[in-house]
Every structure is written in C-alpha cells, then in structure tokens.
Design a protein around this motif. Structure first.
Motif, PDB file in Angstrom:
ATOM      1  N   ALA A 325       0.582  -1.071  -0.107  1.00 22.07           N
ATOM      2  CA  ALA A 325      -0.158  -0.039   0.013  1.00 22.07           C
ATOM      3  C   ALA A 325       0.908   1.383   0.146  1.00 22.07           C
ATOM      4  O   ALA A 325       0.517   2.243  -0.606  1.00 22.07           O
ATOM      5  N   HIS A 326       1.996   1.308   0.843  1.00 20.96           N
ATOM      6  CA  HIS A 326       2.828   2.285   0.781  1.00 20.96           C
ATOM      7  C   HIS A 326       3.428   2.749  -0.660  1.00 20.96           C
ATOM      8  O   HIS A 326       3.569   3.639  -1.214  1.00 20.96           O
ATOM      9  N   ARG A 327       3.986   1.410  -1.367  1.00 22.06           N
ATOM     10  CA  ARG A 327       4.659   1.546  -2.254  1.00 22.06           C
ATOM     11  C   ARG A 327       3.506   2.243  -3.521  1.00 22.06           C
ATOM     12  O   ARG A 327       4.028   2.770  -4.387  1.00 22.06           O
ATOM     13  N   ILE A 328       2.262   1.646  -3.576  1.00 23.38           N
ATOM     14  CA  ILE A 328       1.752   2.225  -4.783  1.00 23.38           C
ATOM     15  C   ILE A 328       0.862   3.513  -4.627  1.00 23.38           C
ATOM     16  O   ILE A 328       0.076   3.809  -5.074  1.00 23.38           O
ATOM     17  N   GLY A 329       0.780   3.566  -3.187  1.00 27.64           N
ATOM     18  CA  GLY A 329       0.312   4.859  -2.599  1.00 27.64           C
ATOM     19  C   GLY A 329      -1.304   4.963  -2.732  1.00 27.64           C
ATOM     20  O   GLY A 329      -1.894   6.020  -2.895  1.00 27.64           O
ATOM     21  N   ILE A 330      -1.858   3.685  -2.587  1.00 26.46           N
ATOM     22  CA  ILE A 330      -3.491   3.687  -2.880  1.00 26.46           C
ATOM     23  C   ILE A 330      -3.760   2.780  -1.830  1.00 26.46           C
ATOM     24  O   ILE A 330      -3.217   1.687  -1.650  1.00 26.46           O
ATOM     25  N   ALA A 331      -5.159   2.760  -1.231  1.00 27.82           N
ATOM     26  CA  ALA A 331      -5.527   1.920  -0.289  1.00 27.82           C
ATOM     27  C   ALA A 331      -5.710   0.395  -0.948  1.00 27.82           C
ATOM     28  O   ALA A 331      -6.215   0.638  -1.952  1.00 27.82           O
ATOM     29  N   ILE A 332      -5.580  -0.452  -0.111  1.00 27.17           N
ATOM     30  CA  ILE A 332      -5.719  -1.907  -0.625  1.00 27.17           C
ATOM     31  C   ILE A 332      -6.834  -2.564   0.087  1.00 27.17           C
ATOM     32  O   ILE A 332      -6.741  -2.693   1.217  1.00 27.17           O
ATOM     33  N   LEU A 333      -7.686  -2.872  -0.721  1.00 29.56           N
ATOM     34  CA  LEU A 333      -8.786  -3.888   0.068  1.00 29.56           C
ATOM     35  C   LEU A 333      -8.662  -5.047  -0.282  1.00 29.56           C
ATOM     36  O   LEU A 333      -8.812  -5.749  -1.259  1.00 29.56           O
ATOM     37  N   VAL A 334      -8.403  -6.024   0.645  1.00 30.85           N
ATOM     38  CA  VAL A 334      -7.947  -7.398   0.552  1.00 30.85           C
ATOM     39  C   VAL A 334      -9.164  -8.258   1.210  1.00 30.85           C
ATOM     40  O   VAL A 334      -9.745  -7.974   2.403  1.00 30.85           O
ATOM     41  N   LYS A 335      -9.649  -8.892   0.518  1.00 29.26           N
ATOM     42  CA  LYS A 335     -10.964  -9.890   0.796  1.00 29.26           C
ATOM     43  C   LYS A 335     -10.586 -10.878   1.776  1.00 29.26           C
ATOM     44  O   LYS A 335      -9.621 -11.379   1.610  1.00 29.26           O
ATOM     45  N   ALA A 336     -11.400 -11.197   2.497  1.00 32.16           N
ATOM     46  CA  ALA A 336     -11.195 -12.051   3.774  1.00 32.16           C
ATOM     47  C   ALA A 336     -10.589 -13.383   3.026  1.00 32.16           C
ATOM     48  O   ALA A 336      -9.874 -14.087   3.612  1.00 32.16           O
ATOM     49  N   ASP A 337     -11.325 -13.856   1.971  1.00 29.45           N
ATOM     50  CA  ASP A 337     -11.020 -15.204   1.384  1.00 29.45           C
ATOM     51  C   ASP A 337      -9.429 -15.282   1.075  1.00 29.45           C
ATOM     52  O   ASP A 337      -8.826 -16.195   1.012  1.00 29.45           O
ATOM     53  N   VAL A 338      -8.805 -14.044   0.704  1.00 30.93           N
ATOM     54  CA  VAL A 338      -7.515 -14.004   0.358  1.00 30.93           C
ATOM     55  C   VAL A 338      -6.593 -14.131   1.432  1.00 30.93           C
ATOM     56  O   VAL A 338      -5.778 -14.905   1.446  1.00 30.93           O
ATOM     57  N   TYR A 339      -6.793 -13.377   2.598  1.00 24.77           N
ATOM     58  CA  TYR A 339      -6.431 -13.691   3.747  1.00 24.77           C
ATOM     59  C   TYR A 339      -6.317 -15.187   4.317  1.00 24.77           C
ATOM     60  O   TYR A 339      -5.215 -15.709   4.395  1.00 24.77           O
TER      61      TYR A 339
END
Ligand SMILES: Nc1ncnc2c1ncn2[C@@H]1O[C@H](COP(=O)(O)OP(=O)(O)OP(=O)(O)O)[C@@H](O)[C@H]1O
Length: 985
Positions: A325-339
């Motif tokens: 998220a730091h690197r691309i400078g945009i918020a990342i929404l991580v879906k629960a299934d991915v986690y």
C-alpha cells in the motif's frame, strides 16, 4: 446555521448548557442536524460544557479560600444555581489539583492520572520483526549479544531455509549496532551475495577482496574489495556456501588475523576491523560450513514459516500488504478469502515467497483498478495465484484457527504504519473502525439526500450487526487468547476497569460469557482514546437500543456512574448504547445468523442426494447442501412446485447456486428466480468435486454469489457451463407476505398456517415468508434485503415495524375472526392485480422424430448400442461429436437404467445442436449395469425442453410405456408416445 448555533451556545447559561434537543428546537432543525453542526464546530456536548464550566467555578472557589471544605464548595455552587453532588465536586477538585497547570482542554474527560498509566514502550529496531516477542525472541537476544560483544561484535552465521528472514535479521543487527553505539552512525553495512557470482569465481573474489594491477587478464589497475569497504562496520555475505575454496582461505585470515589480501598479492596487506555476518540456507553439516562454524562463534538459526505460530503468519501478511500500500500509494482492500488462503497455503519459499505472492496479487488488483477505475485496489481471490488459492481447500480443517484472525475484508490505507501493525490487528482495530464507519456512512447517506431517520435506522442496524459479528468472532478467538496479550494491547488499567464493569453487570444478569472481557476491553480502549482526543462518539441507533435493550441500558448507566466516580471517566450517552449491546451479547446465546449462499443439487435418479450427503459430511456443513432427486413419476408442475418450495427453504437472502445434471434443467434456476425473486446461478454439471468446491465457498459468510461463481470459473473453467438468473427489478416479482414475530420463526409459522387455512389458495398467488427477530435482530435490514428481491405487499407482525411503504398488519388482529376477514379482503384485492405465469411451451412433437426411432436394434452390449445411437444423432447433426464421450462419462458417474427395462442415457446440453430424443427398442435385452434393458431413450436436449422432457419422462416410467417394445414401426411408436403425453402438453 453554524453561526446561529455558535451564538446560541455563546449566550447559554453555563450552569445548564443547552442540550442538542434544545438547540434543535430553538433553531427549528432536527436534533441530529444540531449534533452534526455542533460537532463540525468542535463544540463539546452539553455535559462536557457543563463540566468545563464547573471546573472553572470550583477552581475559583478553591483559589479564593483554599481551606474551604468540599461541603462548603458544593453548597455555594448549588446556591448559585448548579445542581451538583458533593461526590462530583470532590472528584473535580481532585482533578484540578492534579492538573495544576490548569490547561485542561475542553472535551478532555479522562484524568491525567489515568493517561500516565498508559505508558509507551521503548522503541527497538528488532520490534519491526514479526515474532520479536514470540518465535524470534531468543534469536533476537542472541543477535543483540553478538553485536554488543566487545570490541566490535562477534562474527555470526545465520542459517535457515530460503526466505525466512536472514537478510532482514542481518540488517536489524546493523541498525542495532549503530543505535547502541557499537559502530559509528555512518559506519558501512556492505552486502554481498555469493550466489550472484557463483558462475564467475574470479569476479567473485575480486569483488569481495579487490585485486592489484595485473592480478589477472583485464586487471589493469588496483581495485578495492567490499571487505575493505566494510572496514569499521558490518560485512554481510549471503549464501556463504557458494564461496570458492580460495575465497574461504582469505576470509579465514580475515577472521583469524583481522587482515586481508587482495587478489594478486602474496602477503596480507590491509588491517580491517569488520564484523562478519554470513548467511546460508545449506545445512551446517556441509564441509565448508563446519570449518566456518569452528571459526564463527555465533550461530543463529531462524525457524521456517510452518513452525511459527499462525498469529505471526497473519501479522507477516499484514506487513507485506502495508508495504505494498505504501509502495503504490493507494488503499488496498484485501478480501477475507484472500487472507484465509494466504494463511493456509503451502509456502515453501517462506516469507520471501509470501511477499512475492502478495506482490503479484496486488499487481493484479492494481491492473483491475486501472481498468475498472475503482478507488481502491481490490485483492479478490481471483487475483491470487493458483497455488495460493489452494490454501482454501484445506479450510475445513483449519476454519476455527484461521477465522480467529480473519474477521472480514481488510482495508489497508497507504499511510498505515507497518510498525503499528500488530497481532490480530483486525480484532484490535475493530472498535476504532466502527466509530469511523458510523461517521463516514452517516455523512455519505446524508449527502445522498436520505432522511436522517432512515439513516439512523440503516447505519444503526448495520453497526449493531457488525458489533455482534465482532463479538461472535471474539468468542472463537479468545479460546486460547492470552490475558497477557490483552494487557499488552489495552493496558492494565483498562483491563481492571473492564473487570469492574463485568462484575457490576453480572450482579444483574448472572454469569456472563468469558469472551466479553476481551471484546469490551478492546472496545473501551478505543473509546477512551477517542474521548482523550476530544472526538465524539456517534451512535445513530441510541433510541432503538434503549427500546430494545432496556435492562442492558440501565446497567450501562450504572456502569457509567461507577466509572465516573472511580476512574473519573465520563462516558457520553451514545457510548452507553454500545455498552448495552456488548452486555446483551454477554448473556444472550443466540447470535445474529450470518446468511450464506445456498447450494441446491437437482438431478435424476439418486445422484443429487448421494452427492449432497457426501459433501455435507466431508465439509461438516450441517446439511447446507440440499438435494432434490427428480422422480420421474411426477408431473413437471409437481416438480416445479417441489423445486420452488425447497428453494424458498434454502434461501437465506443471498441467493442459491444450483447444480443440475442436464442442460435442460438449467431452466429451473430461471423458474425459481422468476417465481420467487431468489437470485440463482446454475451449473450444468453434478459431481462431488464441483459440489465440494461450490459449497466450500458458499459456507464462507463473506463471499457473494458472484464472488463464488467467479472463483469457481477461474479454478475449474474447463467445460463448466453456467447460467445466471438475476433478480428482475421490474414489477414481475411474485407478491410476498412477510410474517415476522419476535420470539423466533416458530410462531410466525403458526400464524402462516392459520392464514393458509383461512384463505384457501393464497399460496398459489403469494409467497409467504416467515422470519423471527431472534434470528435476525436487525429486522429492518433483513426487510430491505428481502425487498430487493421480492415484492412485499404486506408485513404481518406481532410487533409494529415501521416500514413506510409496506402495508402493516397486526398479527394478533389477524388471529381474530374480524381481523382475518379484513386481511382476506386485502388479499383478494391484491390478487386481482396479479396474473398467473404461463409455463413455457412444449415441443415434444419436434423432439421425437421418426428418423430417430429404431425398432429391434440387434446389439448385445450396452457399449455398442450407445455408440450406434450416438453416431446416428451425430450423423443427423443433432449433436456434436463430443456427445458420445459425454454419454459414456455420464454412465460412469451413475447408471441411467430405470425400473422396468428402460434406460435413459444422456449428456449435458453443451454438445446438443438440435434437441432430440432418440428411441430404440432392442431385439434382445442388454445387461445395462444391474438390470436388463429393452428400450433405450437417448436424451439430447437443451434448456428449452424442460416441460416437454418432463412430460415424456413422466410417461416413460409408467407400465404403459413398456408396451412400445411390441410396436413394429417408428411411426407407431411416435404416435403412441404423443397420444399418451397429449393430456400433459
Ligand atoms: N520477522 C519478520 N517480520 C517481517 N518481515 C520479515 C521478517 N523476516 C523477514 N521478513 C521479510 O520477508 C522477506 C524475506 O526475508 P529475507 O530476504 O530476509 O529472507 P532470507 O532468509 O534472507 O531469504 P534468502 O534465503 O532467499 O536470501 C523480506 O521481504 C523481509 O523483509
């Protein structure tokens, strides 16, 4: 309006400041608007303004006469118009004494004594390593000891499989050396990876040790090596086992004598003070490493990812997402299934591989964002690589463990601080998140022009559900949660205070659930931090909470008084609402039911129930998968009725995925959607693997029907046919009567039966759905969800639910004769406006053509007969070549023989070009699987033939049908069938 409000407050009587309701009345606006404006002006609420005023007055009185007793002070305050107890005055006076600086800000409600007890921990460079207080604790102690060893550290070798964090540890050791003064601030940290030069040994040695002019061809000047560059600091040699023999010798001299020789030199020339840290993923027993080990005193072994606790893996995943998220400078929404997948997949390359898998997923998410112009980068399960996705396959065995850490989707903002990310972040962050959510959602709905009352209902309901889900997951999590871990997060003081609260509540409600301590403590930590920052607590649902949980709210009030007296913490009214919800969850056993996508298998014979049974057992999902075995003796109308009835029972409001064994049945999904408004997706294949894959996803509460379909298609794309039937938002939905009761759906069902008995035929025109508030505490949300897919014409309920656009009927009234009569009139009026849906037209005549009817086929084996019939259909361009394989695969799955000498071989619709039914009578009966067959009805049909096919199948299983074996021509056979089916068509 802002100015007016400001003026009003400037002029108010400090002893009795205006409440938001009073402000609203004076300004002729709603109370919520008054609160919003006041907050936007950062003016504290009336309670806090009164406190500020009181503090000033008490301080003045104390300054004028320092020896005055508190009884005196209280008396003179009350004489001047305040209404204040001596207790409060004593407490405020104490606060004033402690804050002698007298700079207490408005809105600051927590005493400084309390603040001081929340001490911050000292920074430590190793604390950025996940596991620093657990699996890496011993390792870090060794690393620190190595660095601090005089005069400039102990040479160290770090071992461990690839990607476990050897380089990371070496870097930390360097930072620690500088921080602790062992090395100077700008001392060098030189990194060299021996594997990079493994193919060119001369270059490797020259890079590392330097060379003199003429040392080898091309060496036309002296060159300094990295070892010399590291003088006064640390040299980190990664993959040390790749160092050739000659290099080892030079290095040993460096270790033994503190000197090196450049390539081409004959004797040691340069004295160097360097701490050598080397790393290897090879076993230490190898020759090189044993010699090394003898010379290197400190060996540090880092464990691989699988031997570290799951909690650390979760934390590591968080870290990597934060980095991205730091690197691309945009918020990342991580879906629960991915986690969940990341937590469970086999990650042979340890942290290094985990990091690159996360980077790949984020890169895919970023691409999607750009293509779809979304605000966030969304990492869905379809974004992760296949080997990561496989992690989910094992979820059944690890569900509890994983769901402790993964509560839902996680949004990681680009300014998230890696160092602040800690174990079980989602659990610890939730309460703070919920406050933010409430505010943002409120404002966004307001900007959409939605009425404040409606917003309060919506947001309040959503928040309540989220809190209940949070508490539920906390229940699972606290199974092995360490109290010390809780203290490290919330501080000792908050834990004590929470225990006090629980004691007070237990006096009223009896023993409360043990997990409440954890969820409430974390919640209070967030609350108190918020209050300290002078931020307000917003609770949109306060009124309803007071109504719904009166006992809990009274207990919350008692708790609030206690906190004020004992800890000088003054909780606003809104906060009491939240505490009431927590308390309620502490003794109520029924939690909000999280609705899931349903799974429905429909197939001929006994395939459906057999597959459903296996899947339910395998996944331990308590009959989540429902099956309908198609009985051929039922008419199509009866089948449809059964299908719809079951679909209604299955649906939890999130739609149903249907698996059917023939393309022609795909139509059922559309039927269900049209008739009931339930969203369906149909897969035209029935087998255990597919059913497991669908069910596994469907039982995850966070996946929508489309998420599941997308991930199924992504993983099992080969030959998977599917069909969508989304809810048509037009008026065509079958009207629904919703019966709601407070005590659970049982009573609602009784009311339903009474209505069905009193109004015959009502179910033909209306759906009757029953719901209980116990199962769905936030009924208004449930109603809006049902409204999306169904046309609710009336709500019959034991309590009055205000849903402005839906006719309300009092359930008690309906149970009386007069009330029922009125309701009947209402139903009659409504039914006149709804029309029956006709069934689709039949095409049996087209399906059965004489050219596809064969009399007395002379084959003795099933295989030959099947091949012949398939080839004839292929020749006649009714099916594609693949049809033949499809028919044989279907036979392998389950035999198609029926009772009475008939077999109905078939394949799915993908290979059908023109729907046809081939019929053959056999000269001699063939042993099919277990039974002898003398009539074959080969089905090659697509979805448009559902009614005709069902009619035909209904006839096939009758005794009458068997008579066609005696007929001698194709024409006679067709006529016999058409005659028999006529009445159904
Ligand atoms: N304890 C830790 N906490 C958080 N991140 C870590 C930790 N250890 C390693 N990492 C991260 O994991 C990744 C891999 O670590 P690193 O490169 O140090 O492993 P390695 O053992 O040196 O790998 P290799 O054997 O492939 O050289 C890096 O991105 C690193 O920042």
């Amino acid at each position: 309006m802002k100015e007016k409000l400001k003026k009003l407050i400037q002029k108010e009587d400090g002893k009795n400041p205006l409440t938001d309701t009073e402000i609203a009345q004076k300004l002729k606006i709603r109370r919520e608007e008054a609160t919003m404006i006041r907050n936007s002006l950062e003016i504290p609420d009336s309670r806090e303004r009164r406190k500020v005023d009181l503090l000033k007055k008490i301080e003045l009185l104390m300054r004028k006469a320092p020896n005055r007793t508190m009884v005196d002070v209280t008396r003179s305050l009350n004489a001047s118009g305040y209404e204040v107890s001596r207790c409060t005055v004593v407490r405020y006076a104490e606060e004033i004494r402690q804050n002698s600086r007298n700079d207490q800000k408005q809105g600051q409600v927590v005493s400084t004594a309390f603040e001081k007890s929340q001490g911050a921990s000292e920074p430590d460079v190793f604390s950025k390593l996940v596991g620093h207080s657990r699996s890496l604790k011993g390792i870090i102690q060794l690393a620190k000891a190595a660095v601090l060893y005089p005069p400039h550290g102990l040479h160290t070798i770090i071992t461990g499989p690839t990607g476990v964090g050897k380089s990371e540890l070496a870097e930390c050791m360097y930072e620690f050396a500088v921080e602790s003064g062992v090395f100077e601030k700008n001392s060098p940290f030189v990194v060299f990876n021996a594997a990079d030069y493994a193919e060119n040994q001369q270059l490797l040695l020259s890079q590392l040790f330097g060379h003199i002019k003429g040392a080898f061809t091309g060496a036309d000047m002296d060159k300094m090596g990295l070892v010399e560059k590291a003088d006064g600091g640390i040299l980190f040699i990664d993959e040390i086992h790749r160092l050739p023999h000659e290099g080892q010798e030079i290095l040993f001299q460096l270790i033994d004598k503190g000197k090196v020789r450049r390539l081409g030199e004959t004797k040691l020339s340069t004295s160097i003070k360097v701490m050598l840290i080397s790393a290897t993923s090879e076993p230490l027993e190898s020759y090189l490493l044993t010699t090394f080990k003898r010379r290197i005193p400190m060996v540090i072994e880092i464990p691989d990812l699988t031997s570290r606790p799951l909690v650390e893996r979760h934390h590591i995943i968080n870290n990597f997402f934060v980095n991205e998220a730091h690197r691309i400078g945009i918020a990342i929404l991580v879906k629960a299934d991915v986690y969940k997948a990341l937590m469970l997949y086999k990650c042979h390359g340890n942290l290094g591989q985990l990091r690159s898998d996360i980077q790949v997923a984020c890169a895919r998410g970023l691409l999607n964002k750009l293509a779809k112009q979304q605000d966030n980068v969304v990492v869905n399960i379809s974004e992760v690589s296949e080997h990561v996705m496989k992690g989910l396959i094992d979820i059944r065995n690890h569900r509890d463990k994983v769901e402790k850490y993964v509560l839902g989707d996680v949004k990681i903002s680009p300014d998230a601080n890696v160092h602040e990310i800690r174990t079980n972040d989602s659990i610890y962050q939730f309460p703070e998140e919920i406050y933010r959510y409430t505010e943002e959602r409120y404002l966004s709905l307001l900007s959409e022009g939605i009425e404040v009352e409606a917003i309060n209902r919506i947001v309040g309901g959503e928040v309540e559900i989220q809190i209940q889900q949070y508490i539920k997951s906390m229940k699972t999590y606290t199974g092995d949660m360490d109290l010390r871990e809780l203290v490290s997060v919330v501080g000792k003081q908050i834990l004590l205070l929470t225990e006090d609260i629980i004691n007070i509540a237990e006096k009223r409600f009896g023993k409360l659930d043990g997990s409440l301590k954890f969820s409430l403590a974390i919640h209070l930590k967030a609350t108190i931090s918020r209050l300290k920052e002078g931020k307000k607590i917003q609770n949109n649902n306060l009124k309803e909470i007071i109504n719904n949980y009166p006992q809990e709210f009274t207990a919350a009030r008692e708790i609030s008084d206690y906190l004020e007296q004992t800890y000088s913490i003054c909780l606003p009214e809104e906060e009491l609402g939240f505490i009431a919800i927590y308390l309620n969850s502490g003794y109520r056993k029924n939690f909000y039911h999280v609705p899931k996508v349903g799974v429905f298998i429909i197939a001929h014979g006994r395939v459906a129930s057999a597959v459903a049974e296996v899947v339910n057992k395998l996944l331990g999902v308590m009959n989540h998968v429902k099956a309908l075995d198609m009985h051929l003796d039922k008419s199509p109308q009866e089948t449809i009725r059964d299908v719809i009835k079951m679909a209604e029972e299955i649906d939890e409001g999130r739609g149903i995925i249907i698996l059917v064994d023939m393309g022609s049945l795909a139509y059922l999904g559309e039927f269900i959607t049209k008739e009931t408004g339930i969203e369906t997706r149909t897969l035209t294949r029935v087998d255990t693997v597919l059913a497991i894959e669908v069910t596994r996803r469907a039982t995850l509460p966070d996946l929508s029907i489309d998420d599941i379909m997308a991930s199924i298609r992504y993983e099992l794309s080969g030959g998977l046919e599917y069909k969508e039937a989304s809810v048509d938002t037009a008026n065509g939905k079958k009207p629904t009567i919703l019966i709601i009761c407070v005590t659970g759906s049982g009573t609602a069902k009784i009311i339903r039966n009474k209505i069905v008995d009193a109004i015959p035929g009502i179910e033909l025109k209306f759906h009757i759905e029953t719901k209980g508030i116990i199962e769905f505490p936030k009924m208004d949300i449930e109603i809006s969800r049902i409204k999306k897919r169904k046309n609710i014409i009336a709500i019959v309920s034991t309590i009055h639910l205000v849903v402005t656009d839906i006719h309300f009927v009092n359930a008690q009234e309906v149970l009386k004769n007069e009330g029922m009569k009125k309701f009947k009139d209402f139903i009659m009026m409504k039914s006149n406006s709804s029309k029956d849906q006709p069934l689709p037209a039949s095409t049996l005549d087209n399906l059965i053509q004489e050219k596809n009817i064969y009399v007395n086929l002379p084959y003795d084996h099933k295989k030959d007969a099947l091949t012949y019939l398939c080839k004839e259909l292929i020749k006649g361009k009714a099916v594609k070549d693949e049809y033949l394989d499809g028919v044989f695969s279907r036979e392998e799955l389950f035999t198609t023989e029926l009772e009475g000498g008939v077999a109905i071989p078939h394949s799915d619709e993908t290979s059908v070009l023109e729907s046809s039914i081939a019929i053959a009578t056999l000269k001699n009966p063939i042993l099919w699987e277990n039974k002898y067959v003398n009539i074959i009805v080969m089905l090659a049909v697509d979805k448009n033939c559902f009614t005709a096919l069902s009619t035909m199948l209904g006839y096939i299983i009758t005794e009458d049908f068997k008579k066609i074996a005696q007929l001698t021509s194709a024409k006679d056979i067709k006529e016999a069938i058409m005659d028999a089916c006529k009445e159904h068509i």
